[in-house]
Design a protein around this motif. Structure first.
Motif, PDB file in Angstrom:
ATOM      1  N   PRO A  95       9.595  11.409 -13.259  1.00 31.53           N
ATOM      2  CA  PRO A  95      10.396  11.188 -14.465  1.00 31.53           C
ATOM      3  C   PRO A  95      11.747  10.533 -14.200  1.00 31.53           C
ATOM      4  O   PRO A  95      12.288   9.861 -15.076  1.00 31.53           O
ATOM      5  CB  PRO A  95      10.570  12.588 -15.061  1.00 31.53           C
ATOM      6  N   ASP A  96      12.283  10.692 -13.000  1.00 27.61           N
ATOM      7  CA  ASP A  96      13.580  10.084 -12.699  1.00 27.61           C
ATOM      8  C   ASP A  96      13.484   8.591 -12.418  1.00 27.61           C
ATOM      9  O   ASP A  96      14.503   7.898 -12.433  1.00 27.61           O
ATOM     10  CB  ASP A  96      14.223  10.763 -11.490  1.00 27.61           C
ATOM     11  N   VAL A  97      12.292   8.071 -12.129  1.00 23.49           N
ATOM     12  CA  VAL A  97      12.183   6.651 -11.802  1.00 23.49           C
ATOM     13  C   VAL A  97      11.247   5.871 -12.730  1.00 23.49           C
ATOM     14  O   VAL A  97      11.357   4.660 -12.827  1.00 23.49           O
ATOM     15  CB  VAL A  97      11.726   6.424 -10.344  1.00 23.49           C
ATOM     16  N   LYS A  98      10.331   6.558 -13.412  1.00 23.83           N
ATOM     17  CA  LYS A  98       9.310   5.869 -14.205  1.00 23.83           C
ATOM     18  C   LYS A  98       9.922   4.921 -15.244  1.00 23.83           C
ATOM     19  O   LYS A  98       9.585   3.748 -15.295  1.00 23.83           O
ATOM     20  CB  LYS A  98       8.400   6.881 -14.888  1.00 23.83           C
ATOM     21  N   LYS A 140       0.853  -1.186   0.000  1.00 20.79           N
ATOM     22  CA  LYS A 140       0.000   0.000   0.000  1.00 20.79           C
ATOM     23  C   LYS A 140       0.889   1.235   0.000  1.00 20.79           C
ATOM     24  O   LYS A 140       1.839   1.327   0.756  1.00 20.79           O
ATOM     25  CB  LYS A 140      -0.896   0.019   1.223  1.00 20.79           C
ATOM     26  N   THR A 141       0.565   2.163  -0.870  1.00 20.30           N
ATOM     27  CA  THR A 141       1.298   3.412  -0.935  1.00 20.30           C
ATOM     28  C   THR A 141       0.573   4.453  -0.105  1.00 20.30           C
ATOM     29  O   THR A 141      -0.632   4.607  -0.247  1.00 20.30           O
ATOM     30  CB  THR A 141       1.403   3.887  -2.397  1.00 20.30           C
ATOM     31  N   PRO A 142       1.278   5.154   0.769  1.00 20.62           N
ATOM     32  CA  PRO A 142       0.593   6.142   1.613  1.00 20.62           C
ATOM     33  C   PRO A 142       0.058   7.303   0.796  1.00 20.62           C
ATOM     34  O   PRO A 142       0.635   7.688  -0.208  1.00 20.62           O
ATOM     35  CB  PRO A 142       1.697   6.612   2.561  1.00 20.62           C
ATOM     36  N   ARG A 143      -1.067   7.852   1.209  1.00 26.36           N
ATOM     37  CA  ARG A 143      -1.655   9.007   0.531  1.00 26.36           C
ATOM     38  C   ARG A 143      -0.856  10.266   0.852  1.00 26.36           C
ATOM     39  O   ARG A 143      -0.723  11.140   0.039  1.00 26.36           O
ATOM     40  CB  ARG A 143      -3.106   9.195   0.966  1.00 26.36           C
ATOM     41  N   VAL A 144      -0.346  10.359   2.046  1.00 24.15           N
ATOM     42  CA  VAL A 144       0.418  11.531   2.448  1.00 24.15           C
ATOM     43  C   VAL A 144       1.680  11.041   3.137  1.00 24.15           C
ATOM     44  O   VAL A 144       1.624  10.195   4.014  1.00 24.15           O
ATOM     45  CB  VAL A 144      -0.384  12.412   3.430  1.00 24.15           C
ATOM     46  N   ALA A 183      11.634   5.664  -0.299  1.00 23.54           N
ATOM     47  CA  ALA A 183      10.190   5.577  -0.029  1.00 23.54           C
ATOM     48  C   ALA A 183       9.875   4.306   0.743  1.00 23.54           C
ATOM     49  O   ALA A 183       9.105   4.326   1.706  1.00 23.54           O
ATOM     50  CB  ALA A 183       9.404   5.624  -1.340  1.00 23.54           C
ATOM     51  N   TYR A 184      10.450   3.166   0.328  1.00 27.30           N
ATOM     52  CA  TYR A 184      10.229   1.907   1.049  1.00 27.30           C
ATOM     53  C   TYR A 184      10.737   2.008   2.480  1.00 27.30           C
ATOM     54  O   TYR A 184      10.102   1.540   3.416  1.00 27.30           O
ATOM     55  CB  TYR A 184      10.919   0.734   0.348  1.00 27.30           C
ATOM     56  N   TYR A 185      11.893   2.639   2.662  1.00 25.27           N
ATOM     57  CA  TYR A 185      12.454   2.780   3.990  1.00 25.27           C
ATOM     58  C   TYR A 185      11.529   3.622   4.878  1.00 25.27           C
ATOM     59  O   TYR A 185      11.222   3.248   6.008  1.00 25.27           O
ATOM     60  CB  TYR A 185      13.841   3.420   3.929  1.00 25.27           C
ATOM     61  N   LEU A 186      11.078   4.762   4.355  1.00 24.72           N
ATOM     62  CA  LEU A 186      10.216   5.649   5.143  1.00 24.72           C
ATOM     63  C   LEU A 186       8.891   4.988   5.480  1.00 24.72           C
ATOM     64  O   LEU A 186       8.399   5.096   6.603  1.00 24.72           O
ATOM     65  CB  LEU A 186       9.970   6.958   4.384  1.00 24.72           C
ATOM     66  N   LEU A 187       8.311   4.299   4.522  1.00 27.01           N
ATOM     67  CA  LEU A 187       7.039   3.617   4.760  1.00 27.01           C
ATOM     68  C   LEU A 187       7.217   2.511   5.799  1.00 27.01           C
ATOM     69  O   LEU A 187       6.425   2.390   6.735  1.00 27.01           O
ATOM     70  CB  LEU A 187       6.496   3.038   3.454  1.00 27.01           C
ATOM     71  N   ILE A 201       5.227   8.788  -6.818  1.00 34.42           N
ATOM     72  CA  ILE A 201       6.567   8.245  -7.033  1.00 34.42           C
ATOM     73  C   ILE A 201       6.711   7.457  -8.331  1.00 34.42           C
ATOM     74  O   ILE A 201       7.708   7.544  -9.011  1.00 34.42           O
ATOM     75  CB  ILE A 201       7.005   7.390  -5.819  1.00 34.42           C
ATOM     76  N   TYR A 202       5.667   6.719  -8.700  1.00 31.93           N
ATOM     77  CA  TYR A 202       5.791   5.867  -9.882  1.00 31.93           C
ATOM     78  C   TYR A 202       5.676   6.651 -11.177  1.00 31.93           C
ATOM     79  O   TYR A 202       5.989   6.138 -12.237  1.00 31.93           O
ATOM     80  CB  TYR A 202       4.770   4.732  -9.828  1.00 31.93           C
TER      81      TYR A 202
END
Length: 103
Positions: free
Chosen positions: A30-33, A2-6, A53-57, A26-27
């Motif tokens: 342009p730097d990662v897509k 699940k991706t956080p909304r905020v 992002a994975y680390y923060l989540l 994030i997805y």
């Protein structure tokens, strides 16, 4: 996942035009897509923005879990009847073909 909304803690540099967090979409960044959509070998790392992002989540989830707080809001799921219209005939046949109706 699940991706956080905020994103509360965000060490990513915001988008210069909109000032929105780069982790919010994030997805589509342009730097990662293109990097995420290409074929890659299993040993190749994810882009830094995605790893952060994975680390923060994960950090947020672990913090809530250790505090005894729920990770997600409670929700109720309920089955409801669906009537198949004539225009849904193909979907109905597919559904019936893949659904086990034995109880």
């Amino acid at each position: 996942m699940k991706t956080p909304r905020v994103v509360v803690r965000d060490d990513a540099v915001p988008d210069a035009k909109t000032y929105k967090s780069r982790l919010y979409h994030i997805y589509n960044d342009p730097d990662v897509k293109d990097d995420l959509n290409r074929r890659a070998n299993p040993e190749e790392p994810l882009p830094d923005l995605v790893l952060n992002a994975y680390y923060l989540l994960g950090y947020d989830w672990r913090e809530k879990w250790e505090d005894g707080k729920p990770l997600f809001k409670p929700r109720r799921t309920q089955l409801g009847p669906v009537s198949w219209g004539e225009r849904h005939r193909n979907q109905q046949h597919l559904y019936e073909a893949v659904t086990d109706t034995r109880s």
